[in-house]
Scaffold this motif. Structure first.
Motif, mmCIF file in Angstrom:
data_model
loop_
_atom_site.group_PDB
_atom_site.id
_atom_site.type_symbol
_atom_site.label_atom_id
_atom_site.label_comp_id
_atom_site.label_asym_id
_atom_site.label_seq_id
_atom_site.Cartn_x
_atom_site.Cartn_y
_atom_site.Cartn_z
ATOM 1 N N GLY A 111 0.820 -1.207 0.000
ATOM 2 C CA GLY A 111 0.000 0.000 0.000
ATOM 3 C C GLY A 111 0.854 1.257 0.000
ATOM 4 O O GLY A 111 2.029 1.220 0.359
ATOM 5 N N VAL A 112 0.256 2.365 -0.436
ATOM 6 C CA VAL A 112 0.995 3.629 -0.529
ATOM 7 C C VAL A 112 0.172 4.763 0.092
ATOM 8 O O VAL A 112 -1.048 4.677 0.159
ATOM 9 N N PRO A 113 0.852 5.831 0.538
ATOM 10 C CA PRO A 113 0.115 7.011 0.995
ATOM 11 C C PRO A 113 -0.723 7.592 -0.150
ATOM 12 O O PRO A 113 -0.381 7.414 -1.324
ATOM 13 N N LYS A 114 -1.800 8.296 0.189
ATOM 14 C CA LYS A 114 -2.686 8.898 -0.827
ATOM 15 C C LYS A 114 -1.955 9.852 -1.764
ATOM 16 O O LYS A 114 -2.351 10.054 -2.902
ATOM 17 N N SER A 115 -0.868 10.444 -1.262
ATOM 18 C CA SER A 115 -0.118 11.413 -2.076
ATOM 19 C C SER A 115 0.497 10.766 -3.316
ATOM 20 O O SER A 115 0.761 11.433 -4.314
ATOM 21 N N VAL A 116 0.714 9.428 -3.270
ATOM 22 C CA VAL A 116 1.413 8.755 -4.373
ATOM 23 C C VAL A 116 0.522 8.638 -5.619
ATOM 24 O O VAL A 116 0.914 9.098 -6.698
ATOM 25 N N PRO A 117 -0.691 8.051 -5.528
ATOM 26 C CA PRO A 117 -1.552 8.058 -6.717
ATOM 27 C C PRO A 117 -1.901 9.476 -7.172
ATOM 28 O O PRO A 117 -2.040 9.723 -8.377
ATOM 29 N N GLU A 166 -10.093 9.682 17.113
ATOM 30 C CA GLU A 166 -8.628 9.696 17.092
ATOM 31 C C GLU A 166 -8.172 8.258 16.820
ATOM 32 O O GLU A 166 -8.678 7.314 17.430
ATOM 33 N N ILE A 167 -7.219 8.088 15.910
ATOM 34 C CA ILE A 167 -6.882 6.736 15.454
ATOM 35 C C ILE A 167 -5.510 6.307 15.943
ATOM 36 O O ILE A 167 -4.529 7.039 15.843
ATOM 37 N N VAL A 168 -5.486 5.082 16.456
ATOM 38 C CA VAL A 168 -4.245 4.444 16.864
ATOM 39 C C VAL A 168 -3.952 3.346 15.850
ATOM 40 O O VAL A 168 -4.832 2.544 15.531
ATOM 41 N N LEU A 169 -2.720 3.320 15.331
ATOM 42 C CA LEU A 169 -2.297 2.235 14.443
ATOM 43 C C LEU A 169 -1.259 1.409 15.184
ATOM 44 O O LEU A 169 -0.224 1.920 15.605
ATOM 45 N N ILE A 170 -1.551 0.118 15.366
ATOM 46 C CA ILE A 170 -0.581 -0.792 15.975
ATOM 47 C C ILE A 170 0.274 -1.347 14.834
ATOM 48 O O ILE A 170 -0.258 -1.952 13.893
ATOM 49 N N GLY A 171 1.581 -1.092 14.886
ATOM 50 C CA GLY A 171 2.437 -1.534 13.782
ATOM 51 C C GLY A 171 3.883 -1.160 14.020
ATOM 52 O O GLY A 171 4.239 -0.645 15.090
ATOM 53 N N HIS A 172 4.715 -1.437 13.017
ATOM 54 C CA HIS A 172 6.163 -1.185 13.125
ATOM 55 C C HIS A 172 6.543 0.072 12.352
ATOM 56 O O HIS A 172 6.290 0.154 11.147
ATOM 57 N N THR A 190 -0.554 3.308 5.396
ATOM 58 C CA THR A 190 -1.794 3.480 6.174
ATOM 59 C C THR A 190 -1.842 4.864 6.818
ATOM 60 O O THR A 190 -2.863 5.555 6.762
ATOM 61 N N MET A 191 -0.715 5.291 7.408
ATOM 62 C CA MET A 191 -0.692 6.623 8.038
ATOM 63 C C MET A 191 -0.875 7.706 6.983
ATOM 64 O O MET A 191 -1.456 8.755 7.244
ATOM 65 N N GLY A 192 -0.409 7.421 5.759
ATOM 66 C CA GLY A 192 -0.508 8.387 4.669
ATOM 67 C C GLY A 192 -1.878 8.461 4.013
ATOM 68 O O GLY A 192 -2.063 9.196 3.036
ATOM 69 N N GLN A 193 -2.840 7.709 4.544
ATOM 70 C CA GLN A 193 -4.213 7.830 4.036
ATOM 71 C C GLN A 193 -4.897 9.075 4.598
ATOM 72 O O GLN A 193 -5.901 9.539 4.068
ATOM 73 N N LEU A 194 -4.353 9.576 5.715
ATOM 74 C CA LEU A 194 -5.020 10.647 6.463
ATOM 75 C C LEU A 194 -4.058 11.804 6.692
ATOM 76 O O LEU A 194 -2.842 11.648 6.565
ATOM 77 N N PRO A 195 -4.609 12.972 7.043
ATOM 78 C CA PRO A 195 -3.731 14.133 7.261
ATOM 79 C C PRO A 195 -2.685 13.862 8.344
ATOM 80 O O PRO A 195 -2.921 13.060 9.257
#
Length: 319
Positions: A85-91, A125-131, A140-145
């Motif tokens: 997956g890629v941040p929204k800025s890429v497409p 408010e969103i928490v992402l569990i990950g590395h 995933t973080m790049g989907q949102l501001p």
């Protein structure tokens, strides 16, 4: 028979099932292969399509060129986005440059993106569990501001996380984490924020879960666990950790049979073998053949479940 042939010592080999390629990896590789067939070489790929050196090298030989960022690719050639997956800025940038792009994001990663967006739209408010730094987490973080998603890597992070409004929090997770470690982190978040919104269905993907389950089934039987996979493959690294936790006396990650250290097998009567979700089955077969050069193998497949998941290719390539 050669009377002087040395007698090979016996070795019991437990083969985990399922192992190796998952549906998302299979689909991503097919997207690159079909794109090269349809558009000719070169086809550019942003980031390693999946985290496996052998897969990447084979696609390079077919005409894929791997780049880290879009600006390293010319606007007049197709570009494929990796399974992570890629941040929204890429497409968005690809559209601005009028590039032909193909999105090989695993549908189960896209599901997490949709979930995160839904929570954001609902003001949570969103928490992402990950590395940190893993391409899936970056995507995933790049989907949102900027600042909309807080990353939690460890239980300690979950204990100290301070949301703006403790009554309005949601969590999503990277798809390739350790199931048990993640549930420990989730337990802390649920204890601290009883109203936290959870995913409808577990974010950790079926393939990660199944491969970890299979390793748990065989680990306690093994003197040694061998996991075929690349160091930068999150799900492969997790299989080593899960195996050790589940009772394997020793566990190692190896890219292929050439990474086997015979000293690991000193005194071993049994070995477990599995492969991460981006590792080709051919590498497992080669490892077994290598072991058979020195040992009299008896192979038992440990099969907790059969996988039947498949994902469709993008319409432009399916024709």
């Amino acid at each position: 028979m050669n009377a002087h042939a040395p007698i090979k010592p016996p070795l019991k080999l437990f083969l985990a099932s399922p192992r190796g390629f998952c549906a998302g990896v299979d689909r991503a590789i097919q997207i690159v292969e079909r794109a090269i067939e349809k558009y000719g070489a070169p086809v550019y790929v942003r980031h390693e399509i999946v985290h496996n050196r052998h897969v990447v090298d084979r696609l390079k030989a077919m005409g894929a060129i791997f780049v880290e960022e879009l600006d390293e690719a010319p606007a007049d050639r197709p570009i494929v986005f990796s399974a992570h997956g890629v941040p929204k800025s890429v497409p968005a940038e690809a559209k601005t440059r009028q590039m032909l792009y193909l999105d090989a994001t695993c549908p189960l990663v896209s599901k997490v993106h949709v979930e995160a967006q839904r929570h954001f739209d609902n003001g949570r408010e969103i928490v992402l569990i990950g590395h940190a730094g893993h391409p899936e987490v970056v995507g995933t973080m790049g989907q949102l501001p900027e600042g909309a998603v807080a990353l939690i890597e460890h239980i300690e992070d979950a204990e100290v996380f301070q949301p703006r409004d403790p009554a309005n929090v949601a969590f999503v997770t990277q798809t390739t984490l350790s199931v048990d470690d993640t549930s420990d982190i989730v337990a802390v978040l649920q204890r601290r924020f009883p109203g936290i919104s959870a995913p409808h269905k577990e974010d950790i993907c079926y393939a990660t879960t199944n491969r970890q389950e299979a390793v748990k089934q065989l680990a306690h039987e093994c003197d040694l666990l061998l996991v075929v996979g690349s160091r930068n493959s999150s799900n492969s690294v997790r299989l080593v950790e899960v195996g050790m936790k589940a009772g394997a006396k020793a566990a190692y990650l190896l890219d292929d049979a050439s990474g086997l250290d015979w000293a690991w097998l000193d005194g071993a009567a049994s070995v477990g073998v599995t492969a991460g979700a981006s590792a080709p089955e051919k590498l497992v077969e080669e490892l077994i053949l290598t072991l058979a050069t020195r040992y009299d193998l008896s192979v038992e497949e440990v099969a907790p479940m059969k996988e039947t998941v498949t994902f469709k290719l993008p319409r432009v390539l399916a024709e």
